[in-house]
Design an enzyme around this catalytic site. Structure first.
Site: not given
Length: 329
Positions: A55, A217
């Site tokens: 991320h 995700h």
């Protein structure tokens, strides 16, 4: 799969070595995977956050003056372990307590909770704030309740500014909680990201499909929608946010890329978001455009809207100096 890596097994280690070389203001413990300030802050509340890798710049890119004191990267899309979190908590501790800012994913919540309990046993006061700003779905494959996404950056910034000003742990936690309550987010994917160890996209979309409400995700969203102009996709996201928490008055808007969307497209989408806000009577007084919380090389965008108060706006404007955010210094 073509990726600029040495091996799927060394992606995180190599990235941490690179962070250490690029940012002398950070101390990067590559072996234990803890990123902290090179010069330990004194006489302030400590801030710690973390989560699965993939991320970036979240969370290590937000370690520095005005934001986090330490961050813990887990495996790709996987929570850091309690030992990492305890080490980061100790690194951030200046005897005024430590705030954990935790995205609402089951593994993150459980591991941060365990670490907080162990830290308390060692005499460190810890308060946790759970971020759950994503309006796309109520429960998912990774969460009970809403997911934590883009508002995490806002909480880290304004709570970090409050800590730099000398606010106590209760006040810093209250400010982070207020950000969560006043923020909503929504993401849309055009193409899936590829986890290096898997070597293939995490999900498949037809040429005319998008994932509406995708998770960071690659988790499923509300539905598969039809690909269309940026105007339509941005409106869908903002309509979903507005339906959950009315967008009005003065707001901070983050138009975030998910890793593979070029800035020329993000700015085009931002123009549509700005027009939408103007048409709904909201005043966009602060903004960010770019990659701030990504999903590897996923194509698409997310929007985070935070309804600002005078206090939150002042803290947002306060000086910050991190690898990913820098102003006023």
């Amino acid at each position: 799969m073509k990726k600029l890596i040495n091996s799927p097994d060394t992606v995180i280690t190599d990235a941490l070595r690179g962070m250490s070389a690029a940012h002398p203001g950070l101390t990067v413990d590559v072996e234990n995977r803890v990123i902290s300030r090179a010069q330990r802050a004194s006489d302030k509340v400590g801030l710690v956050s973390g989560g699965g890798s993939g991320h970036e710049p979240l969370h290590g890119g937000y370690v520095g003056h005005g934001m986090l004191d330490a961050a813990v990267p887990g495996e790709i899309y996987t929570s850091p372990v309690p030992d990492q979190i305890i080490a980061a908590t100790k690194a951030a501790n200046a005897d005024r307590g430590v705030l954990h800012i935790v995205k609402n994913y089951t593994g993150d919540v459980l591991n941060f909770q365990m670490a907080a309990e162990l830290a308390e046993d060692e005499g460190i006061d810890v308060v946790s704030v759970i971020m759950n700003d994503d309006v796309a779905v109520e429960d998912s494959t990774h969460t009970a309740g809403r997911r934590g996404t883009g508002a995490t950056i806002v909480a880290e910034k304004v709570a970090g500014a409050a800590a730099e000003e000398g606010a106590d742990l209760e006040t810093v936690a209250r400010i982070a909680t207020e950000v969560n309550e006043r923020s909503r987010s929504f993401g849309i994917a055009l193409h899936a990201g590829t986890v290096p160890s898997a070597g293939r996209p995490g999900f498949e979309l037809a040429d005319d499909e998008v994932e509406l409400g995708v998770g960071i995700h690659g988790e499923p969203g509300r539905e598969r929608g039809t690909f269309g102009p940026a105007r339509d996709l941005v409106s869908y996201a903002l309509d979903a946010i507005h339906a959950d928490l009315s967008i009005s008055d003065e707001v901070l808007l983050i138009l975030n890329g998910q890793g593979a969307t070029p800035l020329i497209e993000l700015y085009g989408a931002f123009a549509e978001a700005s027009a939408w806000l103007g048409g709904h009577g909201a005043a966009m007084v602060r903004s960010l455009v770019g990659n701030y919380i990504t999903s590897l090389d996923q194509a698409g965008f997310s929007i985070t809207v935070t309804s600002l108060t005078d206090e939150l706006r002042r803290l947002w404007d306060a000086p910050v100096s991190t690898p990913a955010l820098r102003w006023g210094v």
